[in-house]
Design a protein around this motif. Structure first.
Motif, PDB file in Angstrom:
ATOM      1  N   GLU A 196       0.459   3.971   6.621  1.00 56.17           N
ATOM      2  CA  GLU A 196       0.921   3.859   5.232  1.00 56.17           C
ATOM      3  C   GLU A 196       1.291   5.219   4.650  1.00 56.17           C
ATOM      4  N   ASN A 211      -5.276  -0.345  -4.104  1.00 58.84           N
ATOM      5  CA  ASN A 211      -4.944  -0.044  -2.719  1.00 58.84           C
ATOM      6  C   ASN A 211      -6.146  -0.255  -1.804  1.00 58.84           C
ATOM      7  N   ASN A 221       2.202   1.769  -3.456  1.00 60.54           N
ATOM      8  CA  ASN A 221       1.165   2.294  -4.336  1.00 60.54           C
ATOM      9  C   ASN A 221       0.887   3.763  -4.079  1.00 60.54           C
ATOM     10  N   LEU A 222       0.907   4.154  -2.817  1.00 58.81           N
ATOM     11  CA  LEU A 222       0.670   5.560  -2.500  1.00 58.81           C
ATOM     12  C   LEU A 222       1.763   6.454  -3.083  1.00 58.81           C
ATOM     13  N   MET A 227       0.826  -1.209   0.000  1.00 64.41           N
ATOM     14  CA  MET A 227       0.000   0.000   0.000  1.00 64.41           C
ATOM     15  C   MET A 227       0.856   1.252   0.000  1.00 64.41           C
ATOM     16  N   SER A 239      -8.769   5.295  -1.562  1.00 65.65           N
ATOM     17  CA  SER A 239      -8.644   3.907  -1.107  1.00 65.65           C
ATOM     18  C   SER A 239      -9.479   3.672   0.140  1.00 65.65           C
ATOM     19  N   ASN A 259      -6.059  -3.874  -1.023  1.00 64.61           N
ATOM     20  CA  ASN A 259      -5.007  -4.165  -0.045  1.00 64.61           C
ATOM     21  C   ASN A 259      -5.387  -3.689   1.353  1.00 64.61           C
TER      22      ASN A 259
END
Length: 462
Positions: A337, A297, A123-124, A120, A151, A300
């Motif tokens: 995250e 995300n 992805n961010l 995550m 997300s 996830n």
């Protein structure tokens, strides 16, 4: 039997890790194709393919062959896990208690939570960078917050909204990917020597196979979370093939795009590469891929929350977490995250490469144990009620055989590991080639089968 797909479900998912009641079962195998096809067409998948050239120094053809082999191989394990969902109706990590025991599963579940946080955060970072590229006044940090918010919304509403997100993105992202390839081939124009650049090296080939296989294996701890609402009488083969084809096709073609970018443009990064190769349509391409990141995300985050709730319920067996617990846990998780993404973005590519290789080492022994137990030992027959007992019910607190095999799997992998952090002696002899995951699968699977089959517990699932 009444068609459960006609039964309306609440907009906000109420349940979390509890067994899904038959009255709530719905869906068809095609839903699994779209969720795995749509969720894989995003920038992190492109980055994974990019590594085959930028890190492992393969030519276009050899890189394409490597990621194809990796996806085809890893996809088998991913889809075998997916087929478990309709039969048991519980999240994958809850079902892991049937192999490791109630307390024995804690270590595995905790590692999976860490895995979710790592993916995550990665992805961010990509989502934030992509939004910054298409709108420079927007900082990467602000982009990270936007992707995180998107997300979080899907995670709050849960299972059904995530499926809807992915169904839409299957069409939108699929068409965008096709247009991107067409633009690069016919508008930008490929370099005449694109197929001659770089070459073949065994270590790079096996490394590329490994990262592609891991891409599929990384879904194993939660793929059945997205099939658990389906009717138990649904065809296991249909569930398998829908999941397999969706995930392999959705992963392979974005990875090819990453390989193409790295081969055409030496140096630079993926984001700038997309801008260069797609020219005037780059804002649209990057925007859609960024939205795809938010979709993935959400998946996830949703499953990471289910795993966290599973850990809590292990020690509080009378607790039955509902929507409120999912929302609060999601809020806390997304803050962690965001912090990791903001402070770790400068060394993203190096951190991501090491992360996915280390992840491979701890996932492979678990997937071998889970699949052997489900398909060869218990034959899919479990006492689901025991999963929710503090003492593990018929599965106990600890299953020493599973724990032994899990640790054995990690131990036998060590000599074959090859990362920027550590290279084992066997990997050195092989010229830096990493075949640790194959070694882990080959050794753990038969050992666990032989240890477990005599004392296998078989009960009809509740």
């Amino acid at each position: 039997m009444k068609d459960q797909s006609d039964i309306p479900l609440p907009a906000l998912e109420i349940s979390t890790i509890q067994p899904v009641a038959l009255s709530e079962r719905h869906g068809k195998p095609g839903d699994l194709f779209t969720i795995w096809f749509g969720s894989n067409i995003m920038l992190l998948t492109v980055i994974t393919g990019y590594l085959a050239v930028s890190v492992f120094h393969l030519s276009f053809v050899w890189a394409a062959v490597a990621v194809l082999v990796g996806n085809l191989t890893g996809g088998v394990f991913m889809a075998l896990h997916s087929a478990q969902g309709p039969q048991l109706g519980v999240p994958q990590m809850v079902q892991t208690r049937g192999q490791f025991g109630s307390y024995g599963s804690v270590l595995v579940v905790a590692l999976v939570v860490i895995m979710y946080i790592g993916f995550m955060a990665s992805n961010l970072v990509l989502g934030g960078q992509s939004l910054h590229v298409i709108h420079p006044p927007l900082t990467t940090d602000s982009g990270i917050l936007i992707v995180a918010a998107l997300s979080l919304i899907a995670t709050i509403f849960g299972y059904r909204l995530i499926h809807t997100y992915s169904r839409i993105m299957s069409w939108v992202s699929g068409v965008t990917l096709l247009v991107t390839f067409s633009w690069i081939a016919f508008v930008y124009g490929l370099p005449t020597d694109v197929l001659q650049r770089n070459g073949f090296n065994l270590a790079g080939f096996l490394g590329s196979v490994s990262i592609a296989a891991l891409w599929q294996l990384a879904y194993a701890p939660y793929v059945s979370d997205y099939s658990r609402y389906m009717p138990p009488n649904i065809s296991e083969k249909a569930v398998f093939w829908s999941s397999y084809s969706g995930c392999v096709l959705g992963s392979f073609f974005p990875m090819i795009l990453g390989i193409l970018i790295a081969t055409c443009l030496v140096g630079g990064d993926v984001m700038q590469g997309i801008v260069t190769l797609t020219g005037g349509i780059s804002p649209v391409v990057i925007t859609i891929f960024a939205i795809g990141i938010a979709t993935t995300n959400a998946m996830n985050l949703y499953c990471g929350v289910l795993c966290t709730l599973t850990l809590g319920q292990t020690f509080l067996p009378k607790w039955s977490p509902k929507a409120r617990a999912r929302i609060l846990t999601a809020l806390f998780t997304i803050l962690i995250e965001i912090a990791i993404a903001i402070y770790g973005q400068e060394h993203f590519l190096t951190n991501y490469t090491n992360f996915i290789l280390i992840l491979l080492y701890v996932l492979v022994p678990w997937t071998a144990i889970n699949l052997v137990d489900y398909y060869l030992v218990a034959h899919g027959i479990y006492d689901v009620a025991s999963f929710f007992h503090r003492d593990g019910g018929i599965y106990g607190y600890f299953n020493g055989k599973a724990i032994f095999c899990y640790l054995l799997g990690i131990l036998v992998e060590v000599p074959f590991m090859a990362t920027g952090l550590y290279t084992g002696p066997a990997a050195t002899v092989l010229g830096g080639a990493d075949i640790s995951w194959l070694v882990g699968l080959v050794i753990v699977s038969p050992v666990y089968f032989q240890l477990s089959r005599a004392g296998a517990v078989r009960h009809i699932s509740a």
